[in-house]
Design a protein around this motif. Sequence first.
Motif, mmCIF file in Angstrom:
data_model
loop_
_atom_site.group_PDB
_atom_site.id
_atom_site.type_symbol
_atom_site.label_atom_id
_atom_site.label_comp_id
_atom_site.label_asym_id
_atom_site.label_seq_id
_atom_site.Cartn_x
_atom_site.Cartn_y
_atom_site.Cartn_z
ATOM 1 N N ILE A 85 0.871 6.947 -6.665
ATOM 2 C CA ILE A 85 -0.249 7.843 -6.984
ATOM 3 C C ILE A 85 0.098 9.299 -6.669
ATOM 4 O O ILE A 85 -0.131 10.206 -7.485
ATOM 5 C CB ILE A 85 -1.507 7.423 -6.211
ATOM 6 C CG1 ILE A 85 -2.003 6.046 -6.698
ATOM 7 C CG2 ILE A 85 -2.612 8.465 -6.342
ATOM 8 C CD1 ILE A 85 -3.100 5.458 -5.835
ATOM 9 N N LEU A 86 0.678 9.543 -5.497
ATOM 10 C CA LEU A 86 0.914 10.913 -5.042
ATOM 11 C C LEU A 86 2.172 11.536 -5.637
ATOM 12 O O LEU A 86 2.233 12.757 -5.828
ATOM 13 C CB LEU A 86 0.997 10.947 -3.518
ATOM 14 C CG LEU A 86 -0.275 10.533 -2.748
ATOM 15 C CD1 LEU A 86 -0.042 10.605 -1.249
ATOM 16 C CD2 LEU A 86 -1.453 11.427 -3.153
ATOM 17 N N THR B 18 0.822 -1.219 0.000
ATOM 18 C CA THR B 18 0.000 0.000 0.000
ATOM 19 C C THR B 18 0.850 1.262 0.000
ATOM 20 O O THR B 18 0.458 2.275 -0.593
ATOM 21 C CB THR B 18 -0.950 0.016 1.209
ATOM 22 O OG1 THR B 18 -0.199 -0.100 2.429
ATOM 23 C CG2 THR B 18 -1.959 -1.122 1.133
ATOM 24 N N SER B 19 2.021 1.231 0.648
ATOM 25 C CA SER B 19 2.894 2.414 0.618
ATOM 26 C C SER B 19 3.444 2.641 -0.784
ATOM 27 O O SER B 19 3.565 3.782 -1.243
ATOM 28 C CB SER B 19 4.042 2.262 1.622
ATOM 29 O OG SER B 19 4.867 1.156 1.297
ATOM 30 N N VAL C 298 -0.373 3.431 3.938
ATOM 31 C CA VAL C 298 -0.904 4.703 3.434
ATOM 32 C C VAL C 298 -0.526 5.843 4.381
ATOM 33 O O VAL C 298 -0.103 6.925 3.958
ATOM 34 C CB VAL C 298 -2.438 4.615 3.264
ATOM 35 C CG1 VAL C 298 -3.001 5.970 2.830
ATOM 36 C CG2 VAL C 298 -2.804 3.527 2.270
ATOM 37 N N THR D 136 0.552 4.034 -2.859
ATOM 38 C CA THR D 136 0.247 5.408 -2.462
ATOM 39 C C THR D 136 1.298 6.378 -2.978
ATOM 40 O O THR D 136 0.971 7.470 -3.485
ATOM 41 C CB THR D 136 0.152 5.510 -0.925
ATOM 42 O OG1 THR D 136 -0.820 4.569 -0.449
ATOM 43 C CG2 THR D 136 -0.250 6.902 -0.491
ATOM 44 N N SER E 141 -2.148 -2.527 5.887
ATOM 45 C CA SER E 141 -2.598 -1.749 4.725
ATOM 46 C C SER E 141 -2.781 -0.278 5.075
ATOM 47 O O SER E 141 -2.356 0.610 4.326
ATOM 48 C CB SER E 141 -3.914 -2.335 4.194
ATOM 49 O OG SER E 141 -3.733 -3.662 3.755
ATOM 50 N N VAL F 122 1.568 9.573 3.520
ATOM 51 C CA VAL F 122 0.871 10.846 3.723
ATOM 52 C C VAL F 122 1.549 11.647 4.828
ATOM 53 O O VAL F 122 1.742 12.866 4.715
ATOM 54 C CB VAL F 122 -0.619 10.599 4.057
ATOM 55 C CG1 VAL F 122 -1.306 11.905 4.423
ATOM 56 C CG2 VAL F 122 -1.326 9.929 2.872
#
Length: 520
Positions: free
Chosen positions: A346-347, A339-340, A388, A343, A384, A392
Amino acid sequence: MKHSFALTFLCTVVALTTALAPVGAYAQEAAPAEPAMAAEPGMAPTMAAEAPAMAEPAAATPPPPAPPTADEMSMKVSMAVDTVWVLVCGMLVFFMNLGFGCVESGMCRAKNCVNILSKNFVVFAVCSVGFWLVGWGLMFGLNDGGWYGKEGIFMVQGPDNSPAMGDKYVGAYGSISWANLPLWCKFFFQLVFAGTAATIVSGAVAERIKYHSFIIFSFFMAMAIYPVTGHWIWGFGYLAKEWNFWDFAGSTVVHSVGGWAALTGAIILGPRIGKYTGGRVNAIPGHNMTAAFIGCLVLWFGWFGFNPGSTLGVSLDGGALASQVAANTNTAAAFAILTSTITAWILLGKPDIGMTLNGCLAGLVAITAPAGFTDVPSSAIIGSVAGVLVVVSVLVVDRMRIDDPVGAVSVHLVNGIFGTLCVGLFTTSDLSTTTANSMYGFAAVGGPKAGFFFGGGTDQLIAQLVGIGAVGAYVVVTSTVIWLLLKFTIGIRVSEHEEVEGLDLGEHGNEAYPGFVFKS
């Protein structure tokens, strides 16, 4: 020639010794016994007096000790198995110091590599001394429901009859008497955890802190910060007794404590030169992601001592709980990695390797508190979310202009808090009546109530929130005081010239890569 002569001489001596020894022995055996001389008139009775003395019978040989009974052997084997298990797990946790050093040095610049490795090496020695002097006693000394241990504080010298446990234990360290282990086995395992908490701070203050100031702070960390909050939780102090706060292996006790101290240090120390210019956040890339990768893998490996070892034994249940904890730990790490990575992709537009590595660590930190209370599916969810959160959080911390070169605050503080809350969310059943019963004694171990997602309501979740707030308040205040005292006495930041040149030359007078040319 000298060696040849010496060898010949030595062989000759050995040969003569071997040849003559049996002859002498045979001569002593074969020689006929001389008759005792009778004492003549006027002769001193020395020889005559010797005969009766020689004739006295030898003292009777004491009977051999009775062999141990089956119960005694069973007790010894049980204790030996648990002791070896905990010692090996403690050694794995100690080995994590290599991981922390590699991750931090790899994610920072080459000109500061020696400084970072030296900090990570020395910090465990400093913690070993501080925790032995007073840390252990403050953390585990008797004072049920209190704020710090009051018995056996200095140098682990309190009375103790370990491995007796529970109702058979008599001594100063009753809060950890639920395990049938020797005292020094308990001490060693808790010592490596204390060293981990102090090491966390190193990453957040990297590349600009004075070497000796960090060492002094680490000493206070091991003596006055970590053991006090540790007593509240693992020493059956205020949070454990009054709130039933639980942390299986240290999301709060170790990681959040280190994270809070790292946060205050990073803020008071200030950002590195060039990190923030105007309204921009400038990336300062690490010099060796290979080292960071190796370090992260070492930490992942070491966590199989960190979490499963916190069972403090495998004999009572045959290793069932340790196996569950190991599976939970690995599952959380695996899902957090995925998930990292997604993420960050995406970012940031790319699957950043630094975010992936920190994702792994975030999942491990998050599962540390609930590892012994939850199951594998819940561990997948925990990991999970942690993956994330860490990505962030790294971006948010940067936007707040808090310079954390390795993401220690995001990994250890943010996910330490999240993992602690997960005890109140994902504990699968009511464990508050858990007991441990062995030939060494009976102990009421206790445990958290069922989590919110398993029908337990909010009782345990509220207890976890109270604990997070109490620990955070204490660590922020005490660490801030210590950082400021150091700042206004001996200073905590190197000069601008030294920071630009690199701490390797300025603080240590040598380089990790002599002869190589790097961009500053």
